[in-house]
Enzyme design. Structure first.
Site, PDB file in Angstrom:
ATOM      1  N   GLU A  75       0.827  -1.207   0.000  1.00 25.41           N
ATOM      2  CA  GLU A  75       0.000   0.000   0.000  1.00 25.41           C
ATOM      3  C   GLU A  75       0.865   1.262   0.000  1.00 25.41           C
ATOM      4  O   GLU A  75       0.582   2.215  -0.724  1.00 25.41           O
ATOM      5  CB  GLU A  75      -0.904  -0.032   1.238  1.00 25.41           C
ATOM      6  CG  GLU A  75      -1.793   1.170   1.443  1.00 25.41           C
ATOM      7  CD  GLU A  75      -2.484   1.116   2.806  1.00 25.41           C
ATOM      8  OE1 GLU A  75      -2.743   2.189   3.364  1.00 25.41           O
ATOM      9  OE2 GLU A  75      -2.751   0.006   3.303  1.00 25.41           O
ATOM     10  N   HIS A 116       8.918  -1.012   4.335  1.00 23.65           N
ATOM     11  CA  HIS A 116       8.586  -1.150   5.749  1.00 23.65           C
ATOM     12  C   HIS A 116       8.450  -2.619   6.089  1.00 23.65           C
ATOM     13  O   HIS A 116       7.962  -3.416   5.286  1.00 23.65           O
ATOM     14  CB  HIS A 116       7.304  -0.398   6.114  1.00 23.65           C
ATOM     15  CG  HIS A 116       6.148  -0.672   5.211  1.00 23.65           C
ATOM     16  ND1 HIS A 116       6.037  -0.117   3.951  1.00 23.65           N
ATOM     17  CD2 HIS A 116       5.039  -1.447   5.373  1.00 23.65           C
ATOM     18  CE1 HIS A 116       4.914  -0.532   3.384  1.00 23.65           C
ATOM     19  NE2 HIS A 116       4.296  -1.345   4.223  1.00 23.65           N
ATOM     20  N   HIS A 131       6.624  -5.078   8.746  1.00 26.89           N
ATOM     21  CA  HIS A 131       5.597  -5.191   9.785  1.00 26.89           C
ATOM     22  C   HIS A 131       6.107  -6.180  10.843  1.00 26.89           C
ATOM     23  O   HIS A 131       6.481  -7.306  10.503  1.00 26.89           O
ATOM     24  CB  HIS A 131       4.301  -5.776   9.220  1.00 26.89           C
ATOM     25  CG  HIS A 131       3.635  -4.971   8.156  1.00 26.89           C
ATOM     26  ND1 HIS A 131       2.495  -4.236   8.382  1.00 26.89           N
ATOM     27  CD2 HIS A 131       3.922  -4.800   6.838  1.00 26.89           C
ATOM     28  CE1 HIS A 131       2.099  -3.658   7.254  1.00 26.89           C
ATOM     29  NE2 HIS A 131       2.949  -3.982   6.298  1.00 26.89           N
TER      30      HIS A 131
HETATM   31  P1  5GP Z   1       1.464  -2.277   3.289  1.00 27.41           P
HETATM   32  O1  5GP Z   1       0.140  -2.772   2.806  1.00 27.41           O
HETATM   33  O2  5GP Z   1       2.047  -1.213   2.392  1.00 27.41           O
HETATM   34  O3  5GP Z   1       2.428  -3.382   3.588  1.00 27.41           O
HETATM   35  O4  5GP Z   1       1.186  -1.651   4.726  1.00 27.41           O
HETATM   36  C1  5GP Z   1       0.991  -0.293   4.958  1.00 27.41           C
HETATM   37  C2  5GP Z   1       0.634  -0.130   6.416  1.00 27.41           C
HETATM   38  O5  5GP Z   1       0.749   1.238   6.743  1.00 27.41           O
HETATM   39  C3  5GP Z   1      -0.792  -0.562   6.771  1.00 27.41           C
HETATM   40  O6  5GP Z   1      -0.742  -1.578   7.778  1.00 27.41           O
HETATM   41  C4  5GP Z   1      -1.454   0.726   7.265  1.00 27.41           C
HETATM   42  O7  5GP Z   1      -2.330   0.511   8.345  1.00 27.41           O
HETATM   43  C5  5GP Z   1      -0.249   1.573   7.662  1.00 27.41           C
HETATM   44  N1  5GP Z   1      -0.456   3.003   7.543  1.00 27.41           N
HETATM   45  C6  5GP Z   1      -0.985   3.667   6.474  1.00 27.41           C
HETATM   46  N2  5GP Z   1      -0.982   4.993   6.702  1.00 27.41           N
HETATM   47  C7  5GP Z   1      -0.445   5.173   7.935  1.00 27.41           C
HETATM   48  C8  5GP Z   1      -0.188   6.331   8.734  1.00 27.41           C
HETATM   49  O8  5GP Z   1      -0.452   7.478   8.344  1.00 27.41           O
HETATM   50  N3  5GP Z   1       0.395   6.119   9.938  1.00 27.41           N
HETATM   51  C9  5GP Z   1       0.699   4.882  10.400  1.00 27.41           C
HETATM   52  N4  5GP Z   1       1.267   4.791  11.610  1.00 27.41           N
HETATM   53  N5  5GP Z   1       0.465   3.757   9.679  1.00 27.41           N
HETATM   54  C10 5GP Z   1      -0.106   3.911   8.454  1.00 27.41           C
END
Ligand code: 5GP
Length: 128
Positions: free
Chosen positions: A105, A110, A112
């Site tokens: 996203e 990053h 997790h």
């Molecule tokens: P991805 O799907 O890219 O691996 O995960 C993106 C993560 O970023 C998601 O778990 C989402 O909840 C988190 N996230 C998105 N926007 C923000 C934000 O503004 N602040 C924080 N702390 N987390 C965010």
């Protein structure tokens, strides 16, 4: 250009101080903060401060100092949140999503760190 980086992504804005975050740990090259929509009792995102779009971008182009700092920060976050395997921690899952198939996203690398409850299988079999 396999590793194009969008400097307007939300984590770049967090790093520039334009958006607040709940910091767990900050080091010279790395920031760890709580996910805004936690999927488990512990859900921390660990990001490099450098402009890397994905894990493979970071692994290919980050300096040794950045890579060591990132990994030591992950270990410290696991210890601080109590999910580390030593001294009674019950474990965790470290996940990174990359690109379209990985359903990434936010296009800033990053990791997790999830834990605090049994997490089930890594992938549902029906998604294969
Ligand atoms: P991805 O799907 O890219 O691996 O995960 C993106 C993560 O970023 C998601 O778990 C989402 O909840 C988190 N996230 C998105 N926007 C923000 C934000 O503004 N602040 C924080 N702390 N987390 C965010």
């Amino acid at each position: 250009m396999p590793f194009a980086y969008d400097a307007q992504n939300i984590f770049a804005r967090i790093l520039r101080g334009e958006i607040p975050n709940k910091t767990v740990l900050e080091t010279a090259h790395t920031l760890a903060f709580h996910d805004i929509q936690p999927q488990a009792p512990v859900h921390v995102l660990v990001i490099p401060k450098g402009s890397y779009a994905s894990y493979d971008h970071f692994a290919a182009e980050a300096s040794d100092a950045e890579i060591v700092d990132f990994n030591r920060t992950v270990a410290e976050v696991c210890r601080m949140t109590g999910v580390h395997l030593g001294e009674g921690g019950q474990g965790f899952r470290a996940i990174t999503n990359a690109g379209e198939h990985g359903v990434q996203e936010v296009p800033h690398y990053h990791l997790h760190i999830l834990g605090g409850r049994p997490l089930g299988r890594m992938l549902a079999r029906s998604e294969s």
